[in-house]
Design a protein around this motif. Structure first.
Motif, PDB file in Angstrom:
ATOM      1  N   ALA A  93       2.746  -9.077   6.707  1.00 33.58           N
ATOM      2  CA  ALA A  93       2.576  -7.789   5.886  1.00 33.58           C
ATOM      3  C   ALA A  93       2.460  -8.321   4.376  1.00 33.58           C
ATOM      4  O   ALA A  93       1.524  -7.793   3.540  1.00 33.58           O
ATOM      5  CB  ALA A  93       3.620  -6.780   6.342  1.00 33.58           C
ATOM      6  N   TYR A  94       3.301  -9.046   4.004  1.00 39.49           N
ATOM      7  CA  TYR A  94       3.244  -9.289   2.763  1.00 39.49           C
ATOM      8  C   TYR A  94       2.244 -10.223   2.185  1.00 39.49           C
ATOM      9  O   TYR A  94       1.884 -10.466   1.051  1.00 39.49           O
ATOM     10  CB  TYR A  94       4.589 -10.585   2.332  1.00 39.49           C
ATOM     11  N   ASP A  96      -0.769  -9.336   2.334  1.00 41.62           N
ATOM     12  CA  ASP A  96      -1.670  -8.369   1.787  1.00 41.62           C
ATOM     13  C   ASP A  96      -1.567  -8.309   0.154  1.00 41.62           C
ATOM     14  O   ASP A  96      -2.336  -8.265  -0.741  1.00 41.62           O
ATOM     15  CB  ASP A  96      -1.633  -6.918   2.077  1.00 41.62           C
ATOM     16  N   LEU A 239       4.799  -3.400   0.651  1.00 41.86           N
ATOM     17  CA  LEU A 239       4.732  -4.079   2.144  1.00 41.86           C
ATOM     18  C   LEU A 239       5.156  -3.028   2.962  1.00 41.86           C
ATOM     19  O   LEU A 239       4.510  -2.720   3.879  1.00 41.86           O
ATOM     20  CB  LEU A 239       5.793  -5.083   2.103  1.00 41.86           C
ATOM     21  N   GLY A 242       2.749  -0.007   3.083  1.00 38.75           N
ATOM     22  CA  GLY A 242       1.383  -0.490   3.659  1.00 38.75           C
ATOM     23  C   GLY A 242       1.826  -0.303   5.256  1.00 38.75           C
ATOM     24  O   GLY A 242       0.734   0.410   5.788  1.00 38.75           O
ATOM     25  N   ILE A 243       2.854  -0.785   5.614  1.00 37.57           N
ATOM     26  CA  ILE A 243       3.133  -0.355   7.096  1.00 37.57           C
ATOM     27  C   ILE A 243       3.308   0.958   7.489  1.00 37.57           C
ATOM     28  O   ILE A 243       2.943   1.593   8.558  1.00 37.57           O
ATOM     29  CB  ILE A 243       4.429  -1.471   7.432  1.00 37.57           C
ATOM     30  N   LEU A 246      -0.148   2.516   7.219  1.00 36.47           N
ATOM     31  CA  LEU A 246      -1.182   2.155   8.614  1.00 36.47           C
ATOM     32  C   LEU A 246      -0.922   3.203   9.675  1.00 36.47           C
ATOM     33  O   LEU A 246      -1.894   3.393  10.520  1.00 36.47           O
ATOM     34  CB  LEU A 246      -0.379   0.880   9.005  1.00 36.47           C
ATOM     35  N   GLU A 378      -5.638  -2.951   4.914  1.00 40.84           N
ATOM     36  CA  GLU A 378      -4.422  -2.736   5.680  1.00 40.84           C
ATOM     37  C   GLU A 378      -4.644  -3.865   6.612  1.00 40.84           C
ATOM     38  O   GLU A 378      -3.794  -3.956   7.611  1.00 40.84           O
ATOM     39  CB  GLU A 378      -4.774  -1.495   6.162  1.00 40.84           C
ATOM     40  N   ALA A 381      -1.093  -5.510   7.070  1.00 40.65           N
ATOM     41  CA  ALA A 381      -0.113  -4.676   7.732  1.00 40.65           C
ATOM     42  C   ALA A 381      -0.383  -4.634   9.105  1.00 40.65           C
ATOM     43  O   ALA A 381       0.645  -4.682  10.009  1.00 40.65           O
ATOM     44  CB  ALA A 381      -0.090  -3.416   6.814  1.00 40.65           C
ATOM     45  N   ALA A 384       0.379  -7.738  10.908  1.00 42.74           N
ATOM     46  CA  ALA A 384       1.953  -8.074  11.033  1.00 42.74           C
ATOM     47  C   ALA A 384       2.497  -7.312  11.916  1.00 42.74           C
ATOM     48  O   ALA A 384       3.418  -7.977  12.708  1.00 42.74           O
ATOM     49  CB  ALA A 384       2.480  -7.644   9.446  1.00 42.74           C
ATOM     50  N   CYS A 385       2.194  -5.992  12.246  1.00 39.45           N
ATOM     51  CA  CYS A 385       2.612  -5.379  13.535  1.00 39.45           C
ATOM     52  C   CYS A 385       2.130  -6.002  14.711  1.00 39.45           C
ATOM     53  O   CYS A 385       2.894  -6.001  15.661  1.00 39.45           O
ATOM     54  CB  CYS A 385       2.138  -3.882  13.356  1.00 39.45           C
TER      55      CYS A 385
END
Length: 463
Positions: A93-94, A96, A239, A242-243, A246, A378, A381, A384-385
């Motif tokens: 996520a970071y 981005d 961060l 953004g998550i 999302l 995005e 993020a 990352a998920c």
């Protein structure tokens, strides 16, 4: 020095170096535990099966070794799961805000540490439980989920067209299979000829070269905001924001489609990885009792499905929708696991790889579908998920399947694969629910589930 935008060499070298030692890890632990439990050396021969070397009096001891090895695998997976989950979520996520390379470089450092730890334990014959500590330390740098999350985010940054994303991501998966297959075949002969130390050392050399490529040659795809390099608080806020956006931003239909895609991806990854993690122990057990050379060929046959899956994605995408391609891949996973549960001969054990030839197809297709749901800003993020849930499902499945295998190996070694076959119902059912969205009168959903290259989301990019 001119920098390049090619992520494929990193994936290829990483796959080769990892699968040079991956088949050796369980074999090394298995032989050390065999020595401790039976007080006898492990039987090594050139025969296709080593069961003849084991008398009936060894059968109970062999079950004990199988249980101990599977429990060791569970402890190792659990020790690395929590730090790997946290690092994966934060790093990808970071990326981005700070670029994709950090998500690639950090896991390569961790992988090098892990390999060097194995080399030290093998060379100096240290306590094998130090390897669990090595798993924990290497997980602090992220794992394969972190690196792949960064790699797929990198690919998403470079691709504008939806079909191009699918094929480029399928190429990345194919590179894993191609180089992993070459490494698996060579490792069997390497181990038979010189033992464990040289394969571990060779893998460490490749990983060091890969790390240098990632640092000095690979170009960054994200523009780094230098004004925030000294202040991590705004970046961390972005961060988390953004998550949150999302899933909170956009229409409710987009949110549910994204959640369904992630859960479908994770549940299928849980089943597939859990089954694969037990293959080596299953092949070492009676009645197969494979040698290290046969295990190398078996691992190569398993990794060849990455290539056949890439061909399947390319051909099926010409005439089938994404959901149909994913469904074919899920059936491939379920069928191969069912056949593995009843494989009692070397020939049948090799033949179970045939129905598994499309087992990897769902993963690049699902990643591409998810990537088309969200905007460019995005992607980090999102992946990352995806990497977080993939790491959770893969490490969790390895631990769960190892524990169940330890409990059932004495009376039904193939039970774990029958369980995996049954669990395939979950991602198949979720895919059916996802397909229901396709029947709705929605341009966004039609764009998502079809093969065109338009993005499904019309939402503005998230800052």
């Amino acid at each position: 020095m001119k920098r390049l935008y090619f992520i494929e060499p990193i994936v290829a070298i990483y796959a080769f170096a990892s699968f040079m030692i991956y088949p050796l890890v369980q074999q090394y632990v298995y032989r050390r535990l065999w020595l401790e439990i039976t007080n006898s050396s492990y039987p090594v021969s050139d025969n296709t099966s080593q069961c003849a070397a084991n008398s009936s009096s060894h059968s109970r001891q062999q079950d004990e070794v199988q249980k101990a090895a599977s429990l060791f695998s569970m402890y190792s997976d659990l020790s690395s799961m929590i730090p790997s989950l946290i690092v994966t979520l934060l790093l990808v996520a970071y990326s981005d805000q700070r670029g994709r390379k950090i998500t690639i470089i950090m896991p390569l450092i961790g992988s090098l540490i892990y390999t060097l730890s194995f080399l030290a334990v093998s060379f100096f014959e240290l306590n094998i439980y130090l390897l669990i500590a090595a798993s924990f330390v290497s997980a602090l740098f992220g794992g394969i989920g972190t690196m792949l999350g960064g790699c797929f985010s990198y690919v998403a940054d470079l691709c504008e067209d939806g079909k191009q994303k699918t094929l480029r991501m399928a190429v990345v998966d194919m590179m894993i299979g191609l180089l992993a297959g070459v490494a698996s075949i060579s490792t069997g002969y390497f181990l038979h000829a010189v033992g464990f130390n040289w394969p571990f050392f060779t893998s460490a050399i490749f990983q060091a070269v890969n790390l240098l490529y990632a640092i000095f040659i690979l170009e960054e795809t994200r523009v780094i905001d230098l004004s925030e390099t000294g202040d991590c608080c705004p970046a961390m806020q972005k961060l988390v924001c953004g998550i949150y956006k999302l899933f909170a931003g956009g229409s409710s239909q987009r949110k549910w489609i994204l959640v369904l895609l992630i859960v479908t991806f994770s549940s299928l990854s849980f089943v597939n990885t859990g089954g694969l993690s037990m293959i080596t122990l299953y092949e070492l057990n009676e009645p197969l009792c494979w040698s290290e050379i046969l295990i190398g060929y078996g691992a190569a046959a398993s990794t060849s499905i990455f290539i056949t899956s890439f061909v399947g994605v390319y051909l099926f995408s010409l005439c089938l929708p994404n959901t149909a391609i994913v469904f074919i891949g899920m059936l491939s996973v379920a069928t191969s696991m069912f056949m593995t549960a009843f494989a009692k001969t070397t020939l049948i054990m090799f033949l179970v790889r045939i129905p598994a030839m499309f087992a990897i197809m769902p993963f690049p297709v699902l990643r591409s579908m998810m990537s088309k749901v969200v905007s460019k800003s995005e992607q980090g993020a999102l992946f990352a998920c995806v990497a977080f849930t993939e790491t959770l499902s893969t490490n969790g499945s390895s631990a769960v399947f190892s524990r169940i295998y330890a409990a059932t190996v004495a009376w039904c070694p193939g039970f774990i694969f029958l369980l995996g076959t049954g669990l395939c119902i979950i991602p198949i059912s979720l895919l059916g629910i996802l397909r229901c969205f396709h029947s709705m009168d929605s341009n966004d959903t039609q764009a998502l589930l079809s093969e065109d290259g338009t993005e499904a989301s019309d939402d503005p990019p998230v800052a």
